[in-house]
Write a protein that holds these residues in place. Structure first.
Motif, PDB file in Angstrom:
ATOM      1  N   PRO B  95       0.814  -1.214   0.000  1.00  0.00           N
ATOM      2  CA  PRO B  95       0.000   0.000   0.000  1.00  0.00           C
ATOM      3  C   PRO B  95       0.853   1.273   0.000  1.00  0.00           C
ATOM      4  O   PRO B  95       0.440   2.283  -0.555  1.00  0.00           O
ATOM      5  N   GLY B  96       2.031   1.205   0.584  1.00  0.00           N
ATOM      6  CA  GLY B  96       2.888   2.387   0.692  1.00  0.00           C
ATOM      7  C   GLY B  96       3.340   2.950  -0.636  1.00  0.00           C
ATOM      8  O   GLY B  96       3.635   4.146  -0.753  1.00  0.00           O
ATOM      9  N   THR B  97       3.388   2.101  -1.653  1.00  0.00           N
ATOM     10  CA  THR B  97       3.767   2.581  -2.979  1.00  0.00           C
ATOM     11  C   THR B  97       2.630   2.407  -3.993  1.00  0.00           C
ATOM     12  O   THR B  97       2.800   2.697  -5.174  1.00  0.00           O
ATOM     13  N   GLY B  98       1.482   1.931  -3.515  1.00  0.00           N
ATOM     14  CA  GLY B  98       0.368   1.645  -4.418  1.00  0.00           C
ATOM     15  C   GLY B  98      -0.600   2.804  -4.548  1.00  0.00           C
ATOM     16  O   GLY B  98      -0.283   3.955  -4.224  1.00  0.00           O
ATOM     17  N   CYS B  99      -1.798   2.469  -5.010  1.00  0.00           N
ATOM     18  CA  CYS B  99      -2.831   3.475  -5.274  1.00  0.00           C
ATOM     19  C   CYS B  99      -3.277   4.167  -3.986  1.00  0.00           C
ATOM     20  O   CYS B  99      -3.812   3.536  -3.075  1.00  0.00           O
ATOM     21  N   ALA B 100      -3.099   5.497  -3.936  1.00  0.00           N
ATOM     22  CA  ALA B 100      -3.459   6.254  -2.737  1.00  0.00           C
ATOM     23  C   ALA B 100      -4.969   6.402  -2.593  1.00  0.00           C
ATOM     24  O   ALA B 100      -5.477   6.501  -1.477  1.00  0.00           O
ATOM     25  N   MET B 101      -5.673   6.408  -3.717  1.00  0.00           N
ATOM     26  CA  MET B 101      -7.138   6.443  -3.617  1.00  0.00           C
ATOM     27  C   MET B 101      -7.645   5.230  -2.858  1.00  0.00           C
ATOM     28  O   MET B 101      -8.561   5.322  -2.048  1.00  0.00           O
ATOM     29  N   GLY B 102      -7.030   4.082  -3.132  1.00  0.00           N
ATOM     30  CA  GLY B 102      -7.423   2.852  -2.450  1.00  0.00           C
ATOM     31  C   GLY B 102      -6.963   2.824  -1.009  1.00  0.00           C
ATOM     32  O   GLY B 102      -7.743   2.570  -0.093  1.00  0.00           O
ATOM     33  N   ALA B 103      -5.686   3.126  -0.789  1.00  0.00           N
ATOM     34  CA  ALA B 103      -5.112   3.001   0.550  1.00  0.00           C
ATOM     35  C   ALA B 103      -5.770   3.943   1.548  1.00  0.00           C
ATOM     36  O   ALA B 103      -5.851   3.632   2.735  1.00  0.00           O
ATOM     37  N   LEU B 104      -6.247   5.099   1.066  1.00  0.00           N
ATOM     38  CA  LEU B 104      -6.763   6.114   1.987  1.00  0.00           C
ATOM     39  C   LEU B 104      -8.274   6.312   1.881  1.00  0.00           C
ATOM     40  O   LEU B 104      -8.833   7.196   2.548  1.00  0.00           O
ATOM     41  N   LEU B 105      -8.916   5.478   1.089  1.00  0.00           N
ATOM     42  CA  LEU B 105     -10.370   5.604   0.868  1.00  0.00           C
ATOM     43  C   LEU B 105     -11.142   5.868   2.154  1.00  0.00           C
ATOM     44  O   LEU B 105     -11.946   6.793   2.230  1.00  0.00           O
ATOM     45  N   GLY B 106     -10.903   5.052   3.174  1.00  0.00           N
ATOM     46  CA  GLY B 106     -11.678   5.152   4.409  1.00  0.00           C
ATOM     47  C   GLY B 106     -11.302   6.328   5.282  1.00  0.00           C
ATOM     48  O   GLY B 106     -12.081   6.747   6.143  1.00  0.00           O
ATOM     49  N   ASP B 107     -10.107   6.877   5.077  1.00  0.00           N
ATOM     50  CA  ASP B 107      -9.627   7.977   5.923  1.00  0.00           C
ATOM     51  C   ASP B 107     -10.128   9.340   5.467  1.00  0.00           C
ATOM     52  O   ASP B 107     -10.212  10.278   6.267  1.00  0.00           O
ATOM     53  N   ILE B 108     -10.445   9.453   4.198  1.00  0.00           N
ATOM     54  CA  ILE B 108     -10.735  10.758   3.612  1.00  0.00           C
ATOM     55  C   ILE B 108     -11.986  11.393   4.204  1.00  0.00           C
ATOM     56  O   ILE B 108     -12.020  12.598   4.464  1.00  0.00           O
ATOM     57  N   THR B 109     -13.002  10.591   4.449  1.00  0.00           N
ATOM     58  CA  THR B 109     -14.257  11.101   5.022  1.00  0.00           C
ATOM     59  C   THR B 109     -14.000  11.918   6.273  1.00  0.00           C
ATOM     60  O   THR B 109     -14.681  12.897   6.538  1.00  0.00           O
ATOM     61  N   ARG B 110     -13.017  11.473   7.076  1.00  0.00           N
ATOM     62  CA  ARG B 110     -12.730  12.147   8.346  1.00  0.00           C
ATOM     63  C   ARG B 110     -11.587  13.143   8.202  1.00  0.00           C
ATOM     64  O   ARG B 110     -11.098  13.669   9.195  1.00  0.00           O
ATOM     65  N   GLY B 111     -11.146  13.369   6.970  1.00  0.00           N
ATOM     66  CA  GLY B 111     -10.044  14.288   6.725  1.00  0.00           C
ATOM     67  C   GLY B 111     -10.499  15.748   6.685  1.00  0.00           C
ATOM     68  O   GLY B 111     -11.695  16.042   6.736  1.00  0.00           O
ATOM     69  N   SER B 112      -9.516  16.642   6.578  1.00  0.00           N
ATOM     70  CA  SER B 112      -9.814  18.073   6.512  1.00  0.00           C
ATOM     71  C   SER B 112     -10.445  18.427   5.165  1.00  0.00           C
ATOM     72  O   SER B 112     -10.449  17.632   4.228  1.00  0.00           O
ATOM     73  N   LYS B 113     -10.965  19.627   5.086  1.00  0.00           N
ATOM     74  CA  LYS B 113     -11.566  20.125   3.856  1.00  0.00           C
ATOM     75  C   LYS B 113     -10.570  20.054   2.682  1.00  0.00           C
ATOM     76  O   LYS B 113     -10.921  19.595   1.585  1.00  0.00           O
ATOM     77  N   SER B 114      -9.329  20.483   2.918  1.00  0.00           N
ATOM     78  CA  SER B 114      -8.319  20.466   1.849  1.00  0.00           C
ATOM     79  C   SER B 114      -8.028  19.051   1.384  1.00  0.00           C
ATOM     80  O   SER B 114      -7.857  18.788   0.190  1.00  0.00           O
TER      81      SER B 114
END
Lengths: 199, 199
Positions: B95-114
């Motif tokens: 995951p560290g070098t793979g698709c960031a959309m996939g690796a971080l999918l679940g984190d984005i909802t709780r991320g900042s506006k930016s």
DNA sequence: ATTATCTATAGATCTATAGATAATGC
DNA sequence: ATTATCTATAGATCTATAGATAATGC
């Protein structure tokens, strides 16, 4: 303070119920034991009389959240109905009472062994349930079709929650829903294995 | 200590590069600024001479992680190739070098506006890219088909990382891959709008 | 006497800041 | 003189524990 054994059990259930909701909303690391206890109407000090560790609460809360899925499955009669209920704005906006597989998908990888094991069992149950809903005449493997549907549902609900553009969010829900319905519907002219000439 | 301006820039790039990898592996809350700095070979005290806040690092790291996707897209010639590269055990395990959309999918909802805004733009680019790869003769809407494919890819890679049963994990990757290939393949007899005789 | 819950706090971890140090660059 | 990085720490937050308090239940 200091109530009966019966009261302890209802307190315990209240704690787990709060956690089952908040973990789905904020992630498994998104709320601390003190806040869960407070929302359950007790103070943090009693926590370890109820759970051996924070992770024990996570496991119990996950099991409780999965019960909502059992209820959901009991009320589901066919795949189109499932798709139409799952990929809605109402579900997207209510992760706390919605599908725990979806709400916690990204958190499980970093979860404890027990959390991952529990999640894995729930995924297996869902795959079996989805397979059983598919028409047996479907071309290809029902199992593979169920894997695609589950992946698409979890991906789409997460994606619809992740993006900040409301119209894109809606497009994801409705687009994936319609596309999946097209795949499982008793196949009209368009997708027939024996194409009708002229279409 | 105390190097040149040029050195500051390379230090900055090293910090962001470490973060881009570790955030994908452990989630946006999974590693602290002190550990990122240490792995970049500097100490925590200099952090706020490089970034205004922790979230600024997150945003820069996400942008850097997305560059891997640009490279990926440049090397992708058709949809089948994309599917075969994306849904692999190698990608699942890196995951560290793979698709960031996939690796971080679940984190984005709780991320900042930016963070959410940046992610949203990347999703739009991916959808445009996938649409363009689809054969225009495809039945149904190319846009909807691209929404399904992206959702299924993100769902499947996350699911394959979440489950603790290795054979189920493999089954998810291969099952979804084959099912999606079946949907986009220049269609043999079963689903082709213009079937080539003899194929 | 037991126990369900309470108050209080130890100890770990994390972001952010203050001030020192030792190079760079006008 | 400026600045890139360092050491040190304030202040917030979180899990877990210790010991007190006030009910329950033999």
């Amino acid at each position: 303070m200091a109530h009966s054994k019966r009261d302890k059990q209802t307190t315990h259930e209240r704690i787990v119920s709060v956690a089952a909701k908040r973990f789905r909303e904020r992630g498994l690391d998104g709320i601390g034991v003190a806040d869960v206890m407070k929302e359950a109407g007790v103070t943090v000090g009693g926590f370890y009389k109820h759970f051996g560790s924070r992770d024990e609460l996570v496991v119990e809360a996950l099991a409780t959240a999965f019960k909502d899925l059992d209820v959901w499955e009991e009320h589901t009669e066919d795949m189109v109905q499932l798709l139409q209920n799952y990929l809605t704005e109402a579900h997207r906006d209510a992760p706390g009472t919605g599908c725990a597989m979806g709400a916690l998908l990204g958190d499980i990888t970093r979860g404890s062994k027990s959390v991952r094991a529990l999640y894995t069992e729930r995924v297996k149950r869902s795959l079996a349930f989805s397979s059983a809903l598919l028409p047996s005449s479907q071309r290809g493997d029902k199992r593979c079709r169920a894997l695609l549907i589950l992946s698409a549902l979890l991906g789409a609900i997460n994606l619809s929650r992740a993006v900040s553009d409301p119209s894109l969010s809606r497009e994801i829900l409705h687009g994936v829903r319609d596309e999946l319905i097209g795949l499982v519907k008793p196949a009209n002219a368009q997708a027939s294995p024996n194409p009708i000439p002229g279409l």
